[in-house]
Scaffold this active site. Structure first.
Site, PDB file in Angstrom:
ATOM      1  N   ASP A  50      30.702  34.880 -34.352  1.00 21.24           N
ATOM      2  CA  ASP A  50      29.853  34.384 -33.275  1.00 21.24           C
ATOM      3  C   ASP A  50      30.666  33.954 -32.059  1.00 21.24           C
ATOM      4  OD1 ASP A  50      27.752  34.712 -35.032  1.00 21.24           O
ATOM      5  OD2 ASP A  50      27.829  32.630 -35.722  1.00 21.24           O
ATOM      6  N   TYR A  51      30.001  33.955 -30.926  1.00 19.02           N
ATOM      7  CA  TYR A  51      30.609  33.532 -29.661  1.00 19.02           C
ATOM      8  C   TYR A  51      31.224  32.146 -29.781  1.00 19.02           C
ATOM      9  CZ  TYR A  51      30.693  32.390 -24.612  1.00 19.02           C
ATOM     10  OH  TYR A  51      31.057  32.031 -23.343  1.00 19.02           O
TER      11      TYR A  51
END
Length: 240
Positions: free
Chosen positions: A106-107
């Site tokens: 994930d970011y």
């Protein structure tokens, strides 16, 4: 993306013309469905199950490939470009090779990300049948999970996309932190598992992918896997 005639010819199965003949004769099946389209397009990095006369076809073992280990920082997109001009993998990878991440982080997550141009290795590392483990260090907000919650967490949680597979969760030496080992790769899975119990994840850091450990590689740095790590990866996925 490549036409099936070209793909199977490159694997040495038969000439493109003969592959077209096999399709006409109804001898090729894709994910259990008879192929009737001559120009069928296949993603080499996400191969379907291809059968010819009832036998599964697999690509030849690759000998010329690159496997890199990257310590992804937070706020970096796990893709080669971003429409919003945010920092992404392309900012860190060598420019002279076509390399792709094995799965995603994930970011707002960080840690170990494998990068390679070996498509079949990527497929096997991500395919549920190989059950390749991934370990995360997870810091949460709020009180620690109670014992009955830990039992449910490890045995399986019924999320909106189905029951999670059994996993390993144990308290980490850092306060409000756990080590979590899963063998699945659903989108934002670990975060959603903690959300189920009303706990918000405030930091998620991957430290292992199968036999590969992040070790002391600094954030934002990239290195080739060692020969020993490469051998362990290939054995884990049945490519050696």
């Amino acid at each position: 993306m490549v036409r099936i005639q070209k793909l199977l010819a490159s694997w040495g199965i038969a000439s493109r013309r003969n592959i077209e003949k096999f399709i006409e004769e109804g001898r090729i099946f894709i994910d259990g469905v008879k192929l009737e389209e001559q120009g069928f397009i296949i993603d080499e990095n996400n191969l379907p199950t291809i059968m010819l006369d009832g036998e599964k076809l697999t690509p030849p073992l690759k000998t010329d490939y690159t496997i890199l280990l990257f310590n992804k920082p937070k706020l970096v997109i796990t893709s080669l470009k971003d429409e919003k001009n945010r920092s992404c993998l392309a900012d860190y990878l060598p420019k002279n090779k076509r390399l792709y991440p094995v799965g995603r982080l994930d970011y707002d997550s960080s840690g170990l990300l494998l990068i390679t141009d070996y498509g079949e290795l990527t497929n096997r590392l991500l395919h549920p049948s190989f059950k390749v483990s991934k370990e995360y260090i997870v810091k949460i907000q709020g009180e620690m999970l109670k014992q009955h919650e830990l039992n449910i967490f490890s045995s399986g949680i019924n999320l909106e996309d189905g029951l999670t597979a059994p996993c390993i969760i144990k308290p980490h030496q850092t306060p409000n932190t756990y080590s979590v080992i899963i063998k699945e790769g659903r989108k934002r899975q670990v975060r959603r598992m903690f959300d189920y119990f009303g706990r918000k994840v405030i930091n998620l850091h991957r430290i292992a992918f199968g036999p590969i450990k992040l070790g002391n590689l600094q954030s934002g740095k990239l290195r080739k896997v060692t020969k020993e790590e490469e051998t362990a990866l290939l054995k884990t996925t049945g490519l050696l």
